[in-house]
Design a protein around this motif. Sequence first.
Motif, mmCIF file in Angstrom:
data_model
loop_
_atom_site.group_PDB
_atom_site.id
_atom_site.type_symbol
_atom_site.label_atom_id
_atom_site.label_comp_id
_atom_site.label_asym_id
_atom_site.label_seq_id
_atom_site.Cartn_x
_atom_site.Cartn_y
_atom_site.Cartn_z
ATOM 1 N N LEU A 1 0.834 -1.196 0.000
ATOM 2 C CA LEU A 1 0.000 0.000 0.000
ATOM 3 C C LEU A 1 0.875 1.255 0.000
ATOM 4 C CD1 LEU A 1 -2.961 0.816 0.000
ATOM 5 C CD2 LEU A 1 -2.899 0.801 2.508
ATOM 6 N N ARG A 2 1.971 1.217 0.725
ATOM 7 C CA ARG A 2 2.928 2.344 0.706
ATOM 8 C C ARG A 2 3.544 2.509 -0.686
ATOM 9 N NH1 ARG A 2 5.058 3.606 5.887
ATOM 10 N NH2 ARG A 2 3.359 3.429 7.397
ATOM 11 N N VAL A 3 3.845 1.392 -1.321
ATOM 12 C CA VAL A 3 4.412 1.447 -2.671
ATOM 13 C C VAL A 3 3.411 2.074 -3.648
ATOM 14 C CG1 VAL A 3 5.184 0.042 -4.631
ATOM 15 C CG2 VAL A 3 5.979 -0.487 -2.316
ATOM 16 N N MET A 4 2.142 1.703 -3.523
ATOM 17 C CA MET A 4 1.117 2.281 -4.390
ATOM 18 C C MET A 4 1.035 3.795 -4.224
ATOM 19 S SD MET A 4 -2.232 -0.126 -4.767
ATOM 20 C CE MET A 4 -2.438 -0.555 -3.052
ATOM 21 N N ARG A 5 1.090 4.247 -2.983
ATOM 22 C CA ARG A 5 1.022 5.695 -2.741
ATOM 23 C C ARG A 5 2.233 6.391 -3.358
ATOM 24 N NH1 ARG A 5 -0.705 10.011 0.073
ATOM 25 N NH2 ARG A 5 0.891 11.374 0.968
ATOM 26 N N ALA A 6 3.418 5.812 -3.161
ATOM 27 C CA ALA A 6 4.626 6.414 -3.722
ATOM 28 C C ALA A 6 4.543 6.480 -5.242
ATOM 29 C CB ALA A 6 5.854 5.616 -3.282
ATOM 30 N N HIS A 7 4.038 5.412 -5.846
ATOM 31 C CA HIS A 7 3.905 5.408 -7.308
ATOM 32 C C HIS A 7 2.908 6.463 -7.762
ATOM 33 C CE1 HIS A 7 3.657 3.857 -11.411
ATOM 34 N NE2 HIS A 7 2.340 3.951 -11.299
ATOM 35 N N ALA A 8 1.780 6.570 -7.059
ATOM 36 C CA ALA A 8 0.763 7.557 -7.443
ATOM 37 C C ALA A 8 1.316 8.978 -7.350
ATOM 38 C CB ALA A 8 -0.473 7.397 -6.564
ATOM 39 N N LEU A 9 2.041 9.277 -6.283
ATOM 40 C CA LEU A 9 2.602 10.622 -6.117
ATOM 41 C C LEU A 9 3.667 10.908 -7.176
ATOM 42 C CD1 LEU A 9 2.925 10.742 -2.224
ATOM 43 C CD2 LEU A 9 1.351 12.074 -3.631
ATOM 44 N N ARG A 10 4.471 9.900 -7.484
ATOM 45 C CA ARG A 10 5.565 10.083 -8.444
ATOM 46 C C ARG A 10 5.052 10.326 -9.858
ATOM 47 N NH1 ARG A 10 8.336 6.641 -11.745
ATOM 48 N NH2 ARG A 10 7.178 4.840 -10.961
ATOM 49 N N THR A 11 3.884 9.764 -10.179
ATOM 50 C CA THR A 11 3.396 9.828 -11.554
ATOM 51 C C THR A 11 2.234 10.801 -11.731
ATOM 52 O OG1 THR A 11 1.948 7.931 -11.139
ATOM 53 C CG2 THR A 11 4.143 7.474 -12.027
ATOM 54 N N LEU A 12 1.923 11.622 -10.734
ATOM 55 C CA LEU A 12 0.829 12.581 -10.866
ATOM 56 C C LEU A 12 1.058 13.481 -12.074
ATOM 57 C CD1 LEU A 12 0.037 13.795 -7.228
ATOM 58 C CD2 LEU A 12 -1.439 12.484 -8.756
ATOM 59 N N GLY A 13 0.041 13.622 -12.893
ATOM 60 C CA GLY A 13 0.142 14.488 -14.064
ATOM 61 C C GLY A 13 0.842 13.858 -15.241
ATOM 62 N N ASP A 14 1.287 12.605 -15.099
ATOM 63 C CA ASP A 14 1.972 11.916 -16.197
ATOM 64 C C ASP A 14 0.922 11.341 -17.149
ATOM 65 O OD1 ASP A 14 3.487 10.310 -17.885
ATOM 66 O OD2 ASP A 14 4.847 9.675 -16.283
ATOM 67 N N ALA A 15 0.935 11.783 -18.401
ATOM 68 C CA ALA A 15 -0.069 11.338 -19.375
ATOM 69 C C ALA A 15 0.301 10.030 -20.061
ATOM 70 C CB ALA A 15 -0.276 12.419 -20.437
ATOM 71 N N ASP A 16 1.431 9.438 -19.706
ATOM 72 C CA ASP A 16 1.864 8.179 -20.310
ATOM 73 C C ASP A 16 0.846 7.090 -19.989
ATOM 74 O OD1 ASP A 16 3.035 5.831 -21.072
ATOM 75 O OD2 ASP A 16 4.972 6.236 -20.128
ATOM 76 N N PRO A 17 0.217 6.470 -21.008
ATOM 77 C CA PRO A 17 -0.778 5.427 -20.729
ATOM 78 C C PRO A 17 -0.188 4.246 -19.973
ATOM 79 C CG PRO A 17 -0.170 5.412 -23.059
ATOM 80 C CD PRO A 17 0.420 6.663 -22.463
ATOM 81 N N GLY A 18 1.105 4.039 -20.093
ATOM 82 C CA GLY A 18 1.731 2.945 -19.369
ATOM 83 C C GLY A 18 1.672 3.143 -17.867
ATOM 84 N N GLN A 19 1.799 4.405 -17.412
ATOM 85 C CA GLN A 19 1.732 4.672 -15.984
ATOM 86 C C GLN A 19 0.348 4.373 -15.440
ATOM 87 O OE1 GLN A 19 4.256 5.046 -14.327
ATOM 88 N NE2 GLN A 19 5.830 6.157 -15.439
#
Length: 344
Positions: A236-254
Motif C-alpha cells: 500500500l505504501r508502494v502504491m502511494r509512492a507510485h501515485a505521487l511520483r506519476t501525478l500528471g503523467d499522461a503516459d498510458p503505461g503509468q
Amino acid sequence: MDLHRLAHEYGGRGASMDQRVIFHEEYAKANAPARVNHLGEELLGPTLIAFGTEEQKQRFLPGIRNVTELWAQGYSEPGAGSDLANVSTTARLEGDKWVINGQKVWTSLAHVAQWAFVVARTEPGSTRHHGLSFLLVPLDQPGVTVRPIQQLTGTSEFNEVFFDDAVTDADLVVGAPGDGWKVAMGLLTFERGVSTLGQQIGFARELDGIVSVAESNGAIDDPHLRERVARARIELRVMRAHALRTLGDADPGQASVAKLLWANWHRDLGQLAMDVQGSSSLVGPDHDHAGNPSDITDPEHLELAEWQRLFLFTRADTIYGGSNEIQRNIIAERVLGLPREARP
C-alpha cells in the motif's frame, strides 16, 4: 493545457495538484460518502475542458458542478469489454441528430443518471479504434432501456443499456467525428488521477479493520497471516509512492501500472479478509456458525457481511476498468515496444 486554470473559468476552484491531493485524501480520511457524480466530476468534466466546444462546456459543466445532472459511462459492450476498440454500437447522422443503436453493459449508475457519454462507431465499415465518436446522449428518452444487473453482493450499481434508434443532437459529439478513440483515451487518463490517492485511504481503512478482526479472533498469531498483513501494508505504501511520483503523467503505461497495482492488491485483500475469519467466512449474515438462523442486528454478523461483500466485489477489480490482460498488453506494446498481440 492548464486544466486547473480552465476549470476555474467554468466555476471550479482552480485547485493546484497539491490542493487536489489534499482534498481527496482528507475527504477519504473523514470517511465521507462516495460522491454520486464521480463520473461527471472526475471523468467527463476534465474531458469537456480538454476536448469540448465552448457551447458544450457552457451547457454541461454547470450541471456537473452543481450535481443537477448525473452521468454514466457508455464504453463496455458484451463483445467489447476491456477491448474497447471492438465497439459495435453504431451512430449515424440523420439531419441534425445522431441515431444510435447497440448495447452497453456494466454501465455504472445508469439507472440514476440523466446522461451518458457513449463511444459509438460512426463510420460504416471502420474497424478497431478507427471511425469511433464520443457522443453525449440523454438517457431519458423512448429509445433507451436501462436494466440493472443483479450482482453477487446483492447490489445493482451496474446496468445494461440498450439503444434502439435513440437520438442525440448532432453537435453533441466531443472532438471531431471519428476522433472518439483519442477522446476516450484522454478520459481514461483523468480517471486514474489524484482521486486514486483517496481510494488508497479507503484501502488502508479496510486493512485496519481486517487486522482488528485478526487480533480479536487470534488469527494474527499465525506467522503466515502476519506476513501477509505486513506485505499488504508495504504494498500500500508502494502504491502511494507510485501515485505521487506519476501525478500528471499522461503516459498510458503509468495508468496501466497503477491499475494493475491497486486491482491485484485489493483482490488479495478480499481473500485476506476471508482467511482471517476462517470457516466462519462461509456463513451468511442471517445464520450462526452452525448454520442456524440468527439475529442479523448482531454487530458480529453485520461485520461478517461487510467482509463477505468486500471479498465478492473485489473479484471484479482485476476485470472492470480494463482487465489485467489488457493493462499488460498496453505496457508491453506502448511502453516496451514489444510486438502487438495477434488479433483475428
